[in-house]
Enzyme design. Structure first.
Site, PDB file in Angstrom:
ATOM      1  N   GLU A 142      10.207 -12.380   3.671  1.00 63.38           N
ATOM      2  CA  GLU A 142      10.840 -11.340   2.847  1.00 63.38           C
ATOM      3  C   GLU A 142      12.330 -11.154   3.157  1.00 63.38           C
ATOM      4  OE1 GLU A 142       8.495  -7.764   3.111  1.00 63.38           O
ATOM      5  OE2 GLU A 142       7.000  -8.528   1.732  1.00 63.38           O
ATOM      6  N   GLU A 292       1.070 -12.424   0.046  1.00 70.44           N
ATOM      7  CA  GLU A 292       0.523 -11.202   0.645  1.00 70.44           C
ATOM      8  C   GLU A 292      -0.008 -10.346  -0.494  1.00 70.44           C
ATOM      9  OE1 GLU A 292       3.273  -9.029   3.132  1.00 70.44           O
ATOM     10  OE2 GLU A 292       4.014 -10.870   4.082  1.00 70.44           O
TER      11      GLU A 292
HETATM   12  C1  GAL Z   1       5.243  -6.767   4.024  1.00 70.58           C
HETATM   13  C2  GAL Z   1       5.585  -7.688   5.180  1.00 70.58           C
HETATM   14  C3  GAL Z   1       4.406  -7.821   6.109  1.00 70.58           C
HETATM   15  C4  GAL Z   1       3.861  -6.464   6.460  1.00 70.58           C
HETATM   16  C5  GAL Z   1       3.502  -5.727   5.204  1.00 70.58           C
HETATM   17  C6  GAL Z   1       2.944  -4.354   5.490  1.00 70.58           C
HETATM   18  O1  GAL Z   1       6.365  -6.357   3.347  1.00 70.58           O
HETATM   19  O2  GAL Z   1       5.956  -8.969   4.742  1.00 70.58           O
HETATM   20  O3  GAL Z   1       4.810  -8.502   7.283  1.00 70.58           O
HETATM   21  O4  GAL Z   1       4.808  -5.758   7.196  1.00 70.58           O
HETATM   22  O5  GAL Z   1       4.648  -5.579   4.414  1.00 70.58           O
HETATM   23  O6  GAL Z   1       2.561  -3.690   4.307  1.00 70.58           O
END
Ligand code: GAL
Length: 658
Positions: A142, A292
């Site tokens: 990110e 994710e």
């Molecule tokens: C994302 C990040 C992850 C984790 C997640 C938590 O933005 O890439 O590593 O922190 O949020 O919701």
């Protein structure tokens, strides 16, 4: 089509890995993403590289049929980096340096950090080149605008300006720097915009510069990985609608685009639909990855709710319906320590497969298998409507003084939502993308626009397109300078057949008194945000303002140009306006809904081997009656579905001809 999770073997005892891999396999998973925060494991001291932990994990995962997406680990830096190079951390506008301890706290322009990034990336890329179990790479995690204004940033910014402007004089003119004595004699006088009232042009270019630096940082990692293994496929995980960096240009350096999404709850699924469309646009069409996807409660914003049964499944199929070809959930297992210790995994802290998320995801695994068998992977999404969205427009909204209440994506979503409610699919594209394949192009808040873009829009309309814009059209040039031609500027005035001498900002904290309204088709609609007073110079008036001093002016106009029409909607209006106004226009342009469904039921179509596969998603908490043109077959649960049926709350079907 890949299915899996974000996995952190470095957090858990080795003895547990085999249990994890078996549970993943039993849930139908075939991929994990690993490594993005493990720099300290890979390089415990500068120049000392250790791969044994990940070598063993990758090997064991492979033995269970789990392939790997490996990340460069620069997202979180070890303590030794700051100890050795104390100036790596981000410096804010007030000159305060951030400290080691969290993540993403270092500066992209720091030469030492750039060198450390090259070295760890090369070490990993050489070690893992041609590894049979690594099928993709992710750079860092990110990437975002750091806001850094350190001396390295200042020096790099001056070099960037010298490369983009012929001379300091040219820069003075382009940014309008005579205002408040801000002109410079040499690029050496220029600094990052540390003061609150720096010129909008200065702030805009600083954001462009920082975005370019992030892109260069990413590009170097990609190039190093590919120099060691030309067949490596490299991506980066985007943050959906984030506009801090120019994601569209970053995509040119990647093999495919990946996204991270945390929809939070059922009320956010319209926004999520927009986000998926944005990402598909960056990817040049379907086939993006979800690196994710939320799979439980998350510990941001005061602890969010635990998703009720069916929610993860709905999120998953919504992503697939919009073009995702891989789903990885964040994360495999809740971790015991760290600031995300109360952020749910698929399995909870106890590692037990009895968790509701695990059981739900295991069921989804079987559905993914059926979608794979059908040939969904790589299948297309074909839409006839596009909405224009760009990094430069988003940034222009941000630097525009007095416009802090402008919300670029909120304006785009007024249009997106209305089409979503009618089950009309939409692509989100850039003003410079090919528009010729769309019957209708929506261009709301096209404030920062270049002559070349205007020319393309004109050609689009002349050749038969329907173009719809909204307020503040043409109010900025490329450098956020206000043009001296009467709005919206001569070329756009010609295209839309209107001139604008008056406008009103409705973003004040005190409500407009009384609220100006627009009358259209027997109904009135309250204006919001902004109102342009349109004076037709050739356009036909579709609607007028009906009260206050607005009354003589047109609010909505339509102009025939060549074989097409250019429509100007002068104000932001209530949602019910767009619901009523857009469908007849789309119908006239030959765009029809995929299916009529009750409110809150979304329908998206993917074309598998040329045949439509209809995802029907009940994004409500009530059962909804669905009527199809004929009986069909639900691929997800491999069962016949009658012409009429009831879709339970949060349920989804993927339908093809029976
Ligand atoms: C994302 C990040 C992850 C984790 C997640 C938590 O933005 O890439 O590593 O922190 O949020 O919701």
């Amino acid at each position: 089509m890949h299915f899996g999770a974000d996995y952190y073997p470095e957090y858990w005892p080795r003895e547990r890995w085999a249990v994890d891999a078996r549970l993943m396999q039993e849930a139908g998973m075939d991929i994990v993403r690993i490594g993005e925060f493990a720099w300290r494991v890979f390089e415990p001291e500068e120049g000392i590289y250790r791969f044994d932990l990940f070598d063993d994990a990758i090997q064991l995962l492979g033995e269970h049929g789990i392939r790997v997406m490996l990340c460069t680990p620069t997202a979180a830096m070890p303590a030794w980096v700051e100890q050795k190079y104390p100036d790596v951390n981000v410096v804010d506008a007030a000159g305060r340096r951030r400290s080691w301890g969290a993540r993403k706290n270092w500066c992209y322009n720091n030469p030492q950090m750039q060198e450390l990034s090259r070295r760890i990336t090369r070490a990993m890329a050489e070690h893992y080149a041609h590894h049979p179990n690594i099928i993709a790479w992710q750079t860092d995690n990110e990437f975002s605008y750091s806001g850094c204004m350190c001396d390295h940033c200042a020096a790099a910014f001056r070099r960037w300006l010298a490369a983009h402007y012929d001379s300091p004089e040219a820069l003075n003119a382009a940014w309008g720097l005579r205002f408040w004595s801000m002109e410079i004699h040499s690029f050496g006088e220029m600094i990052p915009p540390r003061e609150r009232a720096h010129s909008p042009s200065h702030m805009l270019d600083y954001r462009r510069f920082q975005s370019d630096q992030v892109l260069a940082f990413n590009r170097e990692q990609v190039q190093i990985i590919k120099s060691c293994d030309p067949r490596a496929r490299v991506t980066h995980n985007y943050m959906t609608t984030y506009t801090g960096i120019d994601y569209r240009r970053m995509a040119h350096d990647l093999d495919f685009v990946a996204n991270d999404m945390y929809p939070r709850d059922i009320t956010a699924l319209e926004r999520a639909a927009f986000g998926h469309d944005v990402i598909r646009g960056y990817n040049g069409g379907a086939g993006f990855w979800m690196n994710e996807l939320q799979c439980g409660y998350i510990n941001r914003e005061n602890q969010l709710r635990t998703p009720p049964p069916g929610m993860i499944r709905l999120w998953t199929h919504q992503a697939i319906a919009h073009g995702a070809d891989a789903i990885l959930y964040f994360r495999w297992r809740s971790c015991t320590g760290g600031c995300e210790q109360f952020h749910s995994g698929i399995v909870q802290h106890d590692g037990s497969p009895v968790s509701r998320s695990y059981r739900e995801i295991k069921g989804i695994g079987q559905e993914i298998e059926r979608l794979r068998a059908l040939g969904l992977t790589g299948s297309a999404i074909e839409n006839e409507v596009a909405i224009l969205r760009s990094f430069d427009m988003a940034r222009a909204m941000e630097v525009y003084y007095g416009g802090r209440l402008f919300d670029y994506d909120a304006e785009l979503q007024r249009y997106h939502r209305a089409l979503l409610h009618h089950n009309i699919g939409m692509d989100v594209v850039h003003p410079e993308d090919d528009l010729s394949r769309y019957r209708v192009v929506l261009a709301p808040l096209l404030m920062l626009v270049t002559p070349a873009q205007v020319a393309r829009l004109r050609t689009y309309v002349e050749q038969g397109g329907t173009l719809i814009t909204s307020y503040r059209l043409g109010a900025y040039d490329w450098n956020a300078i206000v043009p001296t031609e009467t709005l919206p500027g001569d070329a756009l005035a010609d295209l839309f057949g209107v001139r604008i001498h008056e406008y009103d900002s409705l973003m004040t904290e005190a409500p407009a008194d009384p609220t100006p309204v627009v009358a259209w088709n027997g109904q009135t609609y309250a204006t919001q945000v902004w109102a342009d007073m349109l004076e037709p110079t050739g356009a036909e008036v579709l609607a007028r303002y009906t009260n206050e001093w607005y009354a003589p002016y047109a609010a909505i106009t339509q102009h025939q140009v060549g074989k097409g029409v250019a429509i100007y909607v002068g104000a932001a209006l209530e949602d019910r306006f767009y619901e009523a106004f857009l469908p007849p226009l789309l119908g006239a342009a030959g765009v029809m809904p995929a299916l009529e469904t009750p409110p809150g039921v979304q329908v998206k179509v993917r074309r598998v081997h040329g045949e439509p596969l209809w995802f029907v998603l009940n994004c409500t908490t009530a059962s909804q009656p669905i009527t199809l043109p004929q009986p069909m077959h639900d691929v997800l649960l491999d069962r016949p579905v009658g012409r009429t049926f009831v879709l339970p709350p949060r349920d989804v079907v993927a339908l093809r001809s029976a």
